[in-house]
Each structure stands twice: as C-alpha cells, then as structure tokens.
Design a protein around this motif. Sequence first.
Motif, mmCIF file in Angstrom:
data_model
loop_
_atom_site.group_PDB
_atom_site.id
_atom_site.type_symbol
_atom_site.label_atom_id
_atom_site.label_comp_id
_atom_site.label_asym_id
_atom_site.label_seq_id
_atom_site.Cartn_x
_atom_site.Cartn_y
_atom_site.Cartn_z
ATOM 1 N N TRP A 49 0.898 -0.997 0.118
ATOM 2 C CA TRP A 49 -0.067 -0.091 0.080
ATOM 3 C C TRP A 49 0.767 1.097 -0.015
ATOM 4 O O TRP A 49 1.720 1.281 0.772
ATOM 5 C CB TRP A 49 -0.845 -0.267 1.238
ATOM 6 N N LEU A 50 0.466 2.435 -0.933
ATOM 7 C CA LEU A 50 1.353 3.410 -0.978
ATOM 8 C C LEU A 50 0.628 4.518 -0.263
ATOM 9 O O LEU A 50 1.188 5.427 0.310
ATOM 10 C CB LEU A 50 1.559 3.864 -2.470
ATOM 11 N N GLY A 51 -0.739 4.481 -0.700
ATOM 12 C CA GLY A 51 -1.738 5.756 -0.105
ATOM 13 C C GLY A 51 -2.935 5.670 -0.568
ATOM 14 O O GLY A 51 -3.153 4.898 -1.475
ATOM 15 N N SER A 52 -3.875 6.561 -0.181
ATOM 16 C CA SER A 52 -5.466 6.391 -0.397
ATOM 17 C C SER A 52 -5.866 7.833 -0.373
ATOM 18 O O SER A 52 -5.323 8.649 0.385
ATOM 19 C CB SER A 52 -5.844 5.594 0.655
ATOM 20 N N GLY A 58 -9.697 13.838 1.609
ATOM 21 C CA GLY A 58 -8.352 13.709 2.584
ATOM 22 C C GLY A 58 -7.506 12.655 2.240
ATOM 23 O O GLY A 58 -8.004 11.657 1.400
ATOM 24 N N THR A 59 -6.240 12.771 2.117
ATOM 25 C CA THR A 59 -5.114 11.903 1.725
ATOM 26 C C THR A 59 -4.440 11.172 2.954
ATOM 27 O O THR A 59 -4.342 11.606 4.104
ATOM 28 C CB THR A 59 -4.109 12.536 0.847
ATOM 29 N N TYR A 60 -4.004 9.865 2.751
ATOM 30 C CA TYR A 60 -3.332 9.247 3.699
ATOM 31 C C TYR A 60 -2.117 8.285 2.952
ATOM 32 O O TYR A 60 -2.301 8.087 1.775
ATOM 33 C CB TYR A 60 -4.286 7.998 4.310
ATOM 34 N N SER A 70 2.549 11.976 -2.996
ATOM 35 C CA SER A 70 1.521 12.879 -2.972
ATOM 36 C C SER A 70 0.580 12.354 -3.803
ATOM 37 O O SER A 70 0.498 11.630 -4.812
ATOM 38 C CB SER A 70 2.167 14.201 -3.725
ATOM 39 N N ILE A 71 -0.773 12.693 -3.436
ATOM 40 C CA ILE A 71 -2.112 12.211 -3.851
ATOM 41 C C ILE A 71 -3.027 13.251 -3.898
ATOM 42 O O ILE A 71 -3.097 13.950 -2.914
ATOM 43 C CB ILE A 71 -2.806 11.099 -3.069
ATOM 44 N N SER A 72 -3.671 13.405 -5.305
ATOM 45 C CA SER A 72 -4.394 14.496 -5.602
ATOM 46 C C SER A 72 -5.465 14.235 -6.187
ATOM 47 O O SER A 72 -5.640 12.869 -6.885
ATOM 48 C CB SER A 72 -3.826 15.597 -6.224
ATOM 49 N N ARG A 73 -6.720 14.800 -6.614
ATOM 50 C CA ARG A 73 -7.844 14.367 -7.450
ATOM 51 C C ARG A 73 -8.185 15.432 -8.348
ATOM 52 O O ARG A 73 -8.078 16.819 -7.971
ATOM 53 C CB ARG A 73 -8.691 13.986 -6.492
ATOM 54 N N ASP A 74 -8.913 15.279 -9.379
ATOM 55 C CA ASP A 74 -9.539 16.248 -10.192
ATOM 56 C C ASP A 74 -11.171 15.716 -10.415
ATOM 57 O O ASP A 74 -11.239 14.557 -11.124
ATOM 58 C CB ASP A 74 -8.885 15.989 -11.592
ATOM 59 N N THR A 75 -12.097 16.191 -9.559
ATOM 60 C CA THR A 75 -13.357 15.652 -9.379
ATOM 61 C C THR A 75 -13.831 15.840 -10.755
ATOM 62 O O THR A 75 -14.989 15.031 -10.990
ATOM 63 C CB THR A 75 -14.243 16.480 -8.260
ATOM 64 N N SER A 76 -13.657 16.824 -11.625
ATOM 65 C CA SER A 76 -14.484 17.356 -12.770
ATOM 66 C C SER A 76 -13.974 16.010 -13.755
ATOM 67 O O SER A 76 -14.898 15.853 -14.541
ATOM 68 C CB SER A 76 -13.978 18.482 -13.365
ATOM 69 N N PHE A 80 -7.958 10.518 -9.872
ATOM 70 C CA PHE A 80 -7.044 10.710 -8.871
ATOM 71 C C PHE A 80 -5.604 10.362 -9.190
ATOM 72 O O PHE A 80 -5.283 9.486 -10.083
ATOM 73 C CB PHE A 80 -7.509 10.090 -7.557
ATOM 74 N N THR A 81 -4.447 10.940 -8.639
ATOM 75 C CA THR A 81 -3.180 11.077 -9.304
ATOM 76 C C THR A 81 -2.404 10.612 -8.080
ATOM 77 O O THR A 81 -2.332 11.065 -7.026
ATOM 78 C CB THR A 81 -2.729 12.203 -10.052
ATOM 79 N N LEU A 82 -1.279 9.794 -8.451
ATOM 80 C CA LEU A 82 -0.195 9.268 -7.436
ATOM 81 C C LEU A 82 1.039 9.993 -8.162
ATOM 82 O O LEU A 82 1.406 9.953 -9.200
ATOM 83 C CB LEU A 82 -0.052 8.036 -7.306
ATOM 84 N N GLN A 83 1.930 10.824 -7.099
ATOM 85 C CA GLN A 83 3.158 11.179 -7.758
ATOM 86 C C GLN A 83 4.086 10.710 -6.677
ATOM 87 O O GLN A 83 3.999 10.560 -5.425
ATOM 88 C CB GLN A 83 3.387 12.553 -7.659
#
Length: 127
Positions: A49-52, A58-60, A70-76, A80-83
């Motif tokens: 597991w890397l993250g959620s 919220g990010t974990y 780093s985890i982010s999202r684009d709801t449009s 969601f993205t992992l860096q």
Amino acid sequence: QVQLQESGPGLVKPSQTLSLTCTVSGGSITTAPYYWGWIRQPPGKGLEWLGSLSWWGGTYHSPSFMSRTSISRDTSKNQFTLQLSSVTPEDTAVYYCARSKRLVTTSAVLKDDYDYWGQGTQVTVSS
C-alpha cells in the motif's frame, strides 16, 4: 459496474518523479464512504500500500513512502493521481489503483481489501 484504469509512463529514469493517474468510471470518487488507493507489486513480492484518497478529499500515506508520495484528485474528470518522487530501480513494479469501502492502511495488502481494481500498469525505473 465501477471500472478503474491506470495511466502513466512505462519507463522512468532514476531520481525523477513518477506520475500516475487513475480514471474511474461507473461511480464517483466523491461518493461516500469509499476510499481510493494506490497499491504496487514489485517483481517477486507481495502487494504494497502506497496511499489512499477519501471520498471527501483527505489523503493518507504509507509511512514507508510518506516523504515521497503525493495524492491529488480532479473531481471534474473523476480522476485521482499519485506522484512518487526520487524513484530508484527498487520502485519498479506493477502499480494499481483500487477502491475500498474502508480505509486500509496496512503495508501488506490483500486483494480482498479492495472491491474494485484497475488492471495495473507496469512501471520500470531505469536509466
């Protein structure tokens, strides 16, 4: 039927930042109570597991990777993205995105921890 699809470069050079995107269809990443995870499987090893990302944004992060992820999202776009920064050849793995009904934070992942999985994308770190 929820579907997840990973996308990103198949080859990354050492020290660079790996960026992967998961595109979700058949369900919204903002719907409670779901969590959207990033998991990887290095050659010959188990699932890690890397993250959620939670439905509310919220990010974990796994303590093993926290300083590099780093985890982010684009709801449009329902993505969601992992860096993952400063990659080394040890980051070579098949990377998966997946959905779970609860927050899973154990480093060792079981398939049943998540109810929907992407097909996975091979990432090789090499110069």
